[in-house]
Design a protein around this motif. Sequence first.
Motif, PDB file in Angstrom:
ATOM      1  N   GLN A 165       4.644  11.188   0.483  1.00 51.82           N
ATOM      2  CA  GLN A 165       3.344  11.769   0.810  1.00 51.82           C
ATOM      3  C   GLN A 165       2.893  11.452   2.238  1.00 51.82           C
ATOM      4  O   GLN A 165       1.852  11.929   2.684  1.00 51.82           O
ATOM      5  N   TYR A 166       3.689  10.645   2.942  1.00 47.95           N
ATOM      6  CA  TYR A 166       3.379  10.350   4.340  1.00 47.95           C
ATOM      7  C   TYR A 166       4.003  11.405   5.242  1.00 47.95           C
ATOM      8  O   TYR A 166       4.938  12.099   4.855  1.00 47.95           O
ATOM      9  N   LYS A 175      -5.831  16.004   4.293  1.00 52.07           N
ATOM     10  CA  LYS A 175      -4.646  16.597   4.917  1.00 52.07           C
ATOM     11  C   LYS A 175      -4.342  15.952   6.271  1.00 52.07           C
ATOM     12  O   LYS A 175      -3.563  16.461   7.063  1.00 52.07           O
ATOM     13  N   ASN A 176      -4.959  14.807   6.539  1.00 50.87           N
ATOM     14  CA  ASN A 176      -4.764  14.104   7.820  1.00 50.87           C
ATOM     15  C   ASN A 176      -3.307  13.714   8.026  1.00 50.87           C
ATOM     16  O   ASN A 176      -2.526  13.616   7.072  1.00 50.87           O
ATOM     17  N   LYS A 177      -2.957  13.453   9.283  1.00 51.32           N
ATOM     18  CA  LYS A 177      -1.675  12.833   9.576  1.00 51.32           C
ATOM     19  C   LYS A 177      -1.733  11.400   9.059  1.00 51.32           C
ATOM     20  O   LYS A 177      -2.624  10.622   9.428  1.00 51.32           O
ATOM     21  N   ILE A 178      -0.773  11.050   8.201  1.00 48.25           N
ATOM     22  CA  ILE A 178      -0.737   9.687   7.647  1.00 48.25           C
ATOM     23  C   ILE A 178       0.659   9.119   7.865  1.00 48.25           C
ATOM     24  O   ILE A 178       1.660   9.713   7.435  1.00 48.25           O
ATOM     25  N   GLY A 179       0.724   7.984   8.532  1.00 47.56           N
ATOM     26  CA  GLY A 179       1.996   7.307   8.756  1.00 47.56           C
ATOM     27  C   GLY A 179       2.063   6.007   7.980  1.00 47.56           C
ATOM     28  O   GLY A 179       1.033   5.413   7.632  1.00 47.56           O
ATOM     29  N   PHE A 180       3.283   5.567   7.707  1.00 51.41           N
ATOM     30  CA  PHE A 180       3.489   4.321   6.965  1.00 51.41           C
ATOM     31  C   PHE A 180       4.561   3.514   7.679  1.00 51.41           C
ATOM     32  O   PHE A 180       5.598   4.055   8.081  1.00 51.41           O
ATOM     33  N   THR A 191       8.455  17.762   3.089  1.00 54.55           N
ATOM     34  CA  THR A 191       9.334  17.395   4.200  1.00 54.55           C
ATOM     35  C   THR A 191       8.550  16.467   5.122  1.00 54.55           C
ATOM     36  O   THR A 191       7.407  16.767   5.492  1.00 54.55           O
ATOM     37  N   PHE A 192       9.153  15.343   5.463  1.00 54.62           N
ATOM     38  CA  PHE A 192       8.459  14.358   6.301  1.00 54.62           C
ATOM     39  C   PHE A 192       9.473  13.652   7.186  1.00 54.62           C
ATOM     40  O   PHE A 192      10.684  13.681   6.935  1.00 54.62           O
ATOM     41  N   LYS A 193       8.967  13.006   8.232  1.00 60.79           N
ATOM     42  CA  LYS A 193       9.836  12.343   9.196  1.00 60.79           C
ATOM     43  C   LYS A 193      10.099  10.891   8.791  1.00 60.79           C
ATOM     44  O   LYS A 193       9.274  10.252   8.128  1.00 60.79           O
ATOM     45  N   LEU A 205       0.804  -1.230   0.000  1.00 63.29           N
ATOM     46  CA  LEU A 205       0.000   0.000   0.000  1.00 63.29           C
ATOM     47  C   LEU A 205       0.832   1.272   0.000  1.00 63.29           C
ATOM     48  O   LEU A 205       0.386   2.318   0.471  1.00 63.29           O
ATOM     49  N   ILE A 206       2.034   1.230  -0.547  1.00 68.89           N
ATOM     50  CA  ILE A 206       2.903   2.402  -0.552  1.00 68.89           C
ATOM     51  C   ILE A 206       2.232   3.634  -1.190  1.00 68.89           C
ATOM     52  O   ILE A 206       2.325   4.735  -0.657  1.00 68.89           O
ATOM     53  N   PRO A 207       1.508   3.494  -2.323  1.00 72.82           N
ATOM     54  CA  PRO A 207       0.931   4.707  -2.955  1.00 72.82           C
ATOM     55  C   PRO A 207      -0.339   5.232  -2.303  1.00 72.82           C
ATOM     56  O   PRO A 207      -0.913   6.218  -2.792  1.00 72.82           O
ATOM     57  N   LEU A 208      -0.808   4.622  -1.221  1.00 75.76           N
ATOM     58  CA  LEU A 208      -2.122   4.983  -0.683  1.00 75.76           C
ATOM     59  C   LEU A 208      -2.188   6.440  -0.222  1.00 75.76           C
ATOM     60  O   LEU A 208      -3.175   7.141  -0.477  1.00 75.76           O
ATOM     61  N   ALA A 209      -1.144   6.923   0.442  1.00 75.67           N
ATOM     62  CA  ALA A 209      -1.172   8.317   0.910  1.00 75.67           C
ATOM     63  C   ALA A 209      -1.270   9.289  -0.257  1.00 75.67           C
ATOM     64  O   ALA A 209      -1.998  10.287  -0.189  1.00 75.67           O
ATOM     65  N   ALA A 210      -0.539   9.006  -1.328  1.00 79.19           N
ATOM     66  CA  ALA A 210      -0.579   9.890  -2.496  1.00 79.19           C
ATOM     67  C   ALA A 210      -1.996   9.967  -3.062  1.00 79.19           C
ATOM     68  O   ALA A 210      -2.456  11.047  -3.475  1.00 79.19           O
ATOM     69  N   GLU A 211      -2.690   8.847  -3.082  1.00 75.98           N
ATOM     70  CA  GLU A 211      -4.069   8.834  -3.578  1.00 75.98           C
ATOM     71  C   GLU A 211      -4.979   9.661  -2.662  1.00 75.98           C
ATOM     72  O   GLU A 211      -5.829  10.416  -3.130  1.00 75.98           O
ATOM     73  N   LEU A 212      -4.780   9.523  -1.353  1.00 75.84           N
ATOM     74  CA  LEU A 212      -5.599  10.292  -0.412  1.00 75.84           C
ATOM     75  C   LEU A 212      -5.283  11.782  -0.494  1.00 75.84           C
ATOM     76  O   LEU A 212      -6.183  12.627  -0.418  1.00 75.84           O
TER      77      LEU A 212
END
Length: 459
Positions: free
Chosen positions: A182-183, A150-155, A222-224, A137-144
């Motif tokens: 996108q996470y 704009k939710n916090k999304i972690g992977f 920028t992401f953690k 499900l790597i591309p899921l955040a990009a789709e959302l």
Amino acid sequence: MSRLVVVSNRVTVPDKTGAAPAGGLAVALQAALEERGGIWMGWSGNSSGNEEPGPLEMQEHGAITYALTDLTDTDVEEYYHGFANRVLWPICHYRMDLAEYGRKEMAGYFRVNRFFAQKLAPLLKEDDIIWVHDYHLIPLAAELRQMGFKNKIGFFLHIPWPPADVLFTMPVHEQIMRGLSQYDLVGFQTDFDLDNFGGGLVREGIGERIDGGKKFSTFGRTFKGGAYSISIETEIFSKFAIKAEKNAMVRKARQSVEGKDLIIGVDRLDYSKGITQRIDAFEQFVATNPDHHNKVTYLQITPKSRSEVPEYEQMQRMVAEQAGRVNGAIGTVDWVPIRYINRSVPRPVLAGLYRLAKIGLVTPLRDGMNLVAKEYVAAQDPEDPGVLVLSRFAGAARELRGALLVNPYDIEGTAHAIARGLSMPLDERKQRWQMMMDHLLTYDINRWCDDFLKDLIED
């Protein structure tokens, strides 16, 4: 408190009694979901044939809503068997030779991620915390994000992340890395995996590590990033092992190896697990230690895995034939050196078998973490613990300092480690075990879950 929304390829739904399923990950995620209230969404495991799947199947258990969707036959073949398990899985396990890239399968992978996003979108609230799991499900955040969320999304990636030279053999590596950008937080099993990801961005000239290496800047975001070594429910599993000593199956196993030292290996049937090399090492151990003839038994438990993928079918035949050859070559009328079981064993029974074993043989060629190693340690008798022989290429080797680390490609070296483990003095075994057990009691599955969510939520 914000709701938690977990998304994974498969969903672990409680049984009819409402009991949590076996397995530390399911237990920890269910605990986190119960605390916050939330949703666990994913594939039901069922196919709708060629028909478009219907609405999500919703099941309520306490504060958790389980949302399951079917997939079409085409989806399963292209997304799951195709790109996820014939491209991403081998590449992430450093097996470029086994990767079978096809544009149709790649398109199916992205299509199913878009489908998941569309199914999930109506369920989401503005302040939900979304936690996506694993390589499917790597591309899921990009789709959302494309849909405006704009939710916090972690992977969290449960498998290894390869270095740049391996990753770049995949034709769509940049699209995959763009998806991860996108996470808000991308979690890996070890610091090595985290460094491989950051190194790939720098090598490709598409990003950099900032804030002391804790953040990444790439593709305009920028992401953690962080290392979060997944673990087990240590105390519970230890109690499983004590209780399992009275289990009928475990008692029979104890009687059947009376007077012999038990070596145990437990792996899903997969080419990354190093099972054939392990059997070679056991054969080498017996050949070079004749005093152990008829005094040792190697039990290999290997449930079938992904039998629809040709490489796995071939491997199943190979392992069975190899075990049979070794037994034929070195066994006697009253001694079967290798016992090979090609089906699942209930987890409480496994705990009892781990406790019986003098050696836990965990020698994958590459593994994100390997929870069998941690379960073996947790199952031991503190007064007479066994010895963990562990591949240095398993993520668990970064934590379990009391194990005998081996290179699984070095057959003689692994054979020597087996011999050393069987002859190790009790005081040294206790010291090594205590070091590992103390670590696992502190860094258990709940700590893993809490640490990840804390970092995801904090700005």
